[in-house]
Structures are given as C-alpha cells and as structure tokens.
Scaffold this active site. Structure first.
Site, PDB file in Angstrom:
ATOM      1  N   GLY A 142     -20.451   7.203   1.170  1.00 42.22           N
ATOM      2  CA  GLY A 142     -19.514   7.689   0.167  1.00 42.22           C
ATOM      3  C   GLY A 142     -20.219   7.962  -1.153  1.00 42.22           C
ATOM      4  N   PHE A 143     -19.479   8.580  -2.079  1.00 40.47           N
ATOM      5  CA  PHE A 143     -19.997   8.751  -3.442  1.00 40.47           C
ATOM      6  C   PHE A 143     -18.845   8.676  -4.448  1.00 40.47           C
ATOM      7  CE2 PHE A 143     -19.302  12.969  -1.632  1.00 40.47           C
ATOM      8  CZ  PHE A 143     -18.496  13.574  -2.585  1.00 40.47           C
ATOM      9  N   GLY A 144     -17.745   8.051  -4.032  1.00 37.53           N
ATOM     10  CA  GLY A 144     -16.574   7.921  -4.914  1.00 37.53           C
ATOM     11  C   GLY A 144     -16.686   6.705  -5.815  1.00 37.53           C
ATOM     12  N   ASN A 145     -15.546   6.278  -6.312  1.00 39.57           N
ATOM     13  CA  ASN A 145     -15.507   5.194  -7.288  1.00 39.57           C
ATOM     14  C   ASN A 145     -16.177   3.905  -6.785  1.00 39.57           C
ATOM     15  OD1 ASN A 145     -13.501   2.639  -7.852  1.00 39.57           O
ATOM     16  ND2 ASN A 145     -14.125   3.714  -9.699  1.00 39.57           N
ATOM     17  N   VAL A 146     -15.913   3.549  -5.529  1.00 36.90           N
ATOM     18  CA  VAL A 146     -16.434   2.288  -5.001  1.00 36.90           C
ATOM     19  C   VAL A 146     -17.954   2.376  -4.839  1.00 36.90           C
ATOM     20  CG1 VAL A 146     -16.361   0.724  -3.029  1.00 36.90           C
ATOM     21  CG2 VAL A 146     -14.241   1.708  -3.898  1.00 36.90           C
ATOM     22  N   ALA A 147     -18.426   3.475  -4.252  1.00 34.72           N
ATOM     23  CA  ALA A 147     -19.861   3.662  -4.059  1.00 34.72           C
ATOM     24  C   ALA A 147     -20.585   3.705  -5.408  1.00 34.72           C
ATOM     25  CB  ALA A 147     -20.113   4.958  -3.284  1.00 34.72           C
ATOM     26  N   TRP A 148     -19.939   4.321  -6.383  1.00 36.37           N
ATOM     27  CA  TRP A 148     -20.522   4.416  -7.741  1.00 36.37           C
ATOM     28  C   TRP A 148     -20.726   3.020  -8.351  1.00 36.37           C
ATOM     29  CZ3 TRP A 148     -17.334   3.184 -12.114  1.00 36.37           C
ATOM     30  CH2 TRP A 148     -17.920   3.440 -13.353  1.00 36.37           C
ATOM     31  N   ASP A 180      -6.798   4.075  -4.921  1.00 39.79           N
ATOM     32  CA  ASP A 180      -7.481   3.873  -3.640  1.00 39.79           C
ATOM     33  C   ASP A 180      -8.180   5.207  -3.366  1.00 39.79           C
ATOM     34  OD1 ASP A 180      -7.521   1.747  -1.301  1.00 39.79           O
ATOM     35  OD2 ASP A 180      -7.350   3.666  -0.309  1.00 39.79           O
ATOM     36  N   LYS A 237       0.864  -1.178   0.000  1.00 40.17           N
ATOM     37  CA  LYS A 237       0.000   0.000   0.000  1.00 40.17           C
ATOM     38  C   LYS A 237       0.897   1.222   0.000  1.00 40.17           C
ATOM     39  CE  LYS A 237      -4.437   0.728   0.045  1.00 40.17           C
ATOM     40  NZ  LYS A 237      -5.515  -0.184  -0.358  1.00 40.17           N
TER      41      LYS A 237
HETATM   42  N1  GLU Z   1      -7.098   0.000  -3.376  1.00 41.43           N
HETATM   43  C1  GLU Z   1      -7.809  -1.181  -3.765  1.00 41.43           C
HETATM   44  C2  GLU Z   1      -7.858  -2.137  -2.599  1.00 41.43           C
HETATM   45  O1  GLU Z   1      -7.945  -1.715  -1.469  1.00 41.43           O
HETATM   46  C3  GLU Z   1      -7.298  -1.770  -5.076  1.00 41.43           C
HETATM   47  C4  GLU Z   1      -5.860  -2.123  -5.112  1.00 41.43           C
HETATM   48  C5  GLU Z   1      -5.355  -2.559  -6.481  1.00 41.43           C
HETATM   49  O2  GLU Z   1      -6.120  -2.590  -7.427  1.00 41.43           O
HETATM   50  O3  GLU Z   1      -4.165  -2.879  -6.558  1.00 41.43           O
HETATM   51  O4  GLU Z   1      -7.848  -3.336  -2.743  1.00 41.43           O
END
Ligand code: GLU
Length: 447
Positions: free
Chosen positions: A236-242, A164, A124
C-alpha cells in the site's frame, strides 16, 4: 460451545458472506477452550449474540458527478456491539464494499477496541463508492450525500465514525461539514480524524502506522530481536503505509518496498523522507497507482507491474493495504527470501493459510486487531480531548499511544503464551478482547 456447530449455522444463514465467516471462524477457534471453562457464558449465549451485529443501516446515496450525471451508490453503517462503550469504527469507501466486508470489519473492530483499554464498542460503515479517478468536488458531493442519510444514526455518545480505506482527513472534513449543518450542533466528538484546527487530535493521521511499529518493537524485543537495520517490505501507499514507513525509518529500519494495485516499487536504498511525503500526494491524486513513485524518483524506486511487496526480499513484512492481501504462496515466497516476521497492519490482511504457514514455520506473526489498534486508540484519545474541550500536545498523545500499544502487547502475552514459552498472538489478542466484551455483556443482562 463448538466452533464447528456455530460455523455450520452461520454458513447456512449467510452462505455468501465469505469475509465475515472467515473473521468469525478465526475468533471462535481461538476462544473455544477458554469459553468452555465459563458455563455462565454458554448459559447467556454470549457467542451466539456476539456474532450478530446490534443493527445494520443500509441507505441509498444519490449524487451528481462532474458531467452532470446522476450516480447512485449504497451506504451502510453496522453498529456491531456496544457492551463496553459507544459504537466506534471507520468508514470505508471502496468499490468492493459489501455488507459481508463491513460485518467482518465491525466484528473485528469490537475486539480491537476492547484491546485498546479504552471504552469503545465496535462498528463499521462505508459505501461501494469508488474514489479512484474522482475529482475533489465529486468526493465532496458524495460525502455530503452520504451524511444526509447517516447523520441521525450517529452522535458523540452513540456512534462515532472515522476514516478507513478511501476515507481520510479530506473526507472527514466534508462529512463533518454536512453533519454540522443538519444537526445544528457543534458536536465535535461525532467523528474522529478531524482537522487539527477544529478538534482533530495531533498524531491521529500517523497513529495507525506509528502504533503498528511500537507494537512490532515490543514483539521483537520479547523475541530477543530489534528493528534497527532490518529490511521492511510494506504494501500500500495510503495513510497507514505512510505512518508505518515514517516510523520504521525513524527507528532505523530500511523500507525496501511499497506497493499498489498496479504493482510494486522496490527501493533498494531504503525509502527517503521525500518519498514518504510524496505518498501523500499520490493518495490525494486519487489515481491509486504506485508507479507514480517510480516516475517521480527514477533510479531510486523501481516499479514492476503485477508484483506484490511480498516478492521483495525483507526481514519484516507489514501488510498495510487490504484484507486477504497476503496468501499462503506469498508467505512461502517471503520465507524463501529470508523474512522472519510479519505484523499484520491491515485488518485481516493475511489469509488463514498464510497465518498457519507463518505459525508453523517459526515466523513471528501478530494479527491486525492488535497491531493496528493504535489508530482507533488515538481516535479514542481524540474523543476524550473533544469531551474535555482541550487539546493535548504531540508528546502527550504519543506517550499515551506508546502506553496503549505496550498494554495491548502485554494482553497478548498474558492470554497467548504457550507451554513452550512462545506467544500465539492470534490467540492472545482474540481471548483478551473477547473476555472483556463477554464479561460486560454478561453483567448487562439479556439485551
Ligand atoms: N478504520 C480504523 C480501524 O480499522 C480506525 C477506526 C477509528 O478510528 O474509529 O481501526
């Protein structure tokens, strides 16, 4: 191995690293029993080695803002574990980023990546750079300055960053542009989440949310329930929530709430495709305000300042924003309002007391490392396409994502089924991920 003893040592060593300690404690508690049935793990000190990252890069990132002022941030890359594959995991740009936050995320990533069935280690990275209120040019200059330091720590068979919180397709583009200039190689597979015309996988932007809903479907099916017609509250309303809102709607659920740091938007009639599209505009604006949805769709989306998504009555809660975003009080409010399932889409989105409450009050619960693994899994699929110099169709990627989420669910069931027949998904995910990494570490000797 005794969780208590290891935690006491880590607490003394890293007293300020709250999130890291929380993540380690959760995993160790889950695996203790199984671990102690394997004296070879104990002898090789697998746990003691696994809780420490392989290495941490820390660097200064200096850039110039639109007013011509020099700004300095800190950048990090934590290469956590490479037992089963090259380091893999996202970059987080957020004002609250600390080494503790990235250590917890890197630790979690190691187990999550093991669950995907693909050969990826855990990592990370990120920065305390705050994208809120920044112009596009400022984002670009920051990404370029960040990559100036990071580029020779990463590589397609070494360490593959991705997005992320605060890092999406736009940022990956700027990061890749600078990487290519410095490395003088078109190493497409060095980053994932790329644009569709230059090596990005179809469905990668949607994958975390889609995968979360596929997992939720399996969990509900196992419990004899279905998602159709159910009310879903998500944060949220970002990529994941979308992605989650898109798939939830497609599967016949009604998304009745989205939220932001400023408050919640209740959507009594259910989210519409126009609103889902508008989430992308809101993300690109860097304003970080969910109120913008209510301003755009008056009467349909009702904004309340200072409230969370968990105050809106729902059947299924999907935390999609940030760690520890759902507290025990929130869990109680959800239950009081009729919620009976919570699938954690954000990494460590629920506080330990909230998870405890869910598990002891008959509320179905699954942890982020299983539910949200579709994102990094599709990154893994992007790496494969890049290595083969090909691109798969949306149908092919979606089928593979489906298969992976099904298999993650099966692993949770295999390792988490309790004597009464119910599934402890926390235990299941942690044990399944741990066993794979531990076995690989053992076979590779003391390194
Ligand atoms: N940030 C995302 C996660 O928490 C994706 C990581 C990635 O695609 O390498 O898994």
């Amino acid at each position: 191995m005794k969780t208590q003893d290891i935690m006491a040592r880590l607490q003394a060593k890293y007293p300020l690293e709250k999130e890291y300690l929380q993540a380690v404690q959760e995993v160790l508690e889950s695996i203790e029993e199984v671990y102690n049935q394997h004296p070879e793990f104990e002898k090789a000190k697998i746990v003691e080695r696994m809780v420490e990252p392989d290495r941490i890069f820390t660097f200064r990132v200096t850039w110039v803002d639109d007013r011509g002022e020099v700004q300095t941030n800190l950048g990090y890359r934590i290469q956590f574990n490479s037992a089963i594959g090259p380091y893999k995991g996202g970059l987080r740009f957020h004002k609250a980023v600390t080494p503790s936050m990235l250590k917890f995320l890197g630790f979690e990533q190691t187990f999550k990546n093991a669950l995907t069935t693909l050969p990826m280690g855990g990592a990370k990275g990120g920065s305390d750079f705050d994208p809120v209120g920044k112009s596009n040019d400022e984002i670009m200059r920051f990404c370029q300055a960040f990559m100036l330091e990071l580029w020779n720590c990463i590589g397609p068979d070494q360490d593959i960053p991705a997005g992320d919180v605060g890092v999406g397709g736009r940022e990956i583009g700027y990061l890749y542009g600078m990487y290519k200039k410095l490395a003088r190689q078109y190493n497409t597979g060095v980053l994932t989440g790329k644009g569709g015309t230059w090596g990005g996988s179809i469905l990668r932007p949607e994958a975390t949310g889609f995968g979360a809903l596929y997992f939720t479907q399996h969990l509900l099916h196992k419990a004899g329930k279905s998602i159709e017609g159910k009310k879903v509250a998500l944060s949220g309303f970002g990529n994941v929530a979308w992605g989650a809102a898109t798939k939830a709607r497609e599967l016949g659920a009604k998304v009745v709430a989205i939220s932001g740091p400023d408050g919640v938007c209740e959507i009594p009639g259910g989210i519409t495709p126009e609103m889902i599209d508008y989430m992308l505009v809101m993300r690109a604006s860097n304003r970080n305000k969910v109120q913008d949805m209510a301003d755009k769709f008056p009467g349909e989306a009702i904004f309340t300042a200072g409230k969370k998504a968990w105050s809106i009555p729902c059947d299924i809660a999907l935390p999609c924003a940030f760690q520890n975003e759902l507290s025990e009080d929130d869990a109680k409010e959800l239950k009081a309002n009729g919620c009976w399932c919570c699938c954690e889409v954000s990494n460590m989105g629920c506080q330990p007391e909230a998870i405890h409450f869910f598990q002891h009050n008959g509320i179905l619960f699954a942890p982020g490392k299983a539910v949200n693994a579709g994102g990094v899994a599709t990154s893994g699929l992007e790496m494969t396409q890049n290595a083969e110099h090909i691109s798969w169709s949306g149908k092919e990627v979606d089928e593979k994502l489906h298969f992976i989420m099904k298999s993650i669910h099966e692993q949770c069931v295999k390792f988490g089924t309790q004597p009464d027949g119910t599934v402890d998904y926390v235990k299941g995910a942690n044990i399944a991920g741990f066993m794979k990494v531990a076995q690989a570490m053992l076979e590779q000797g003391t390194v």
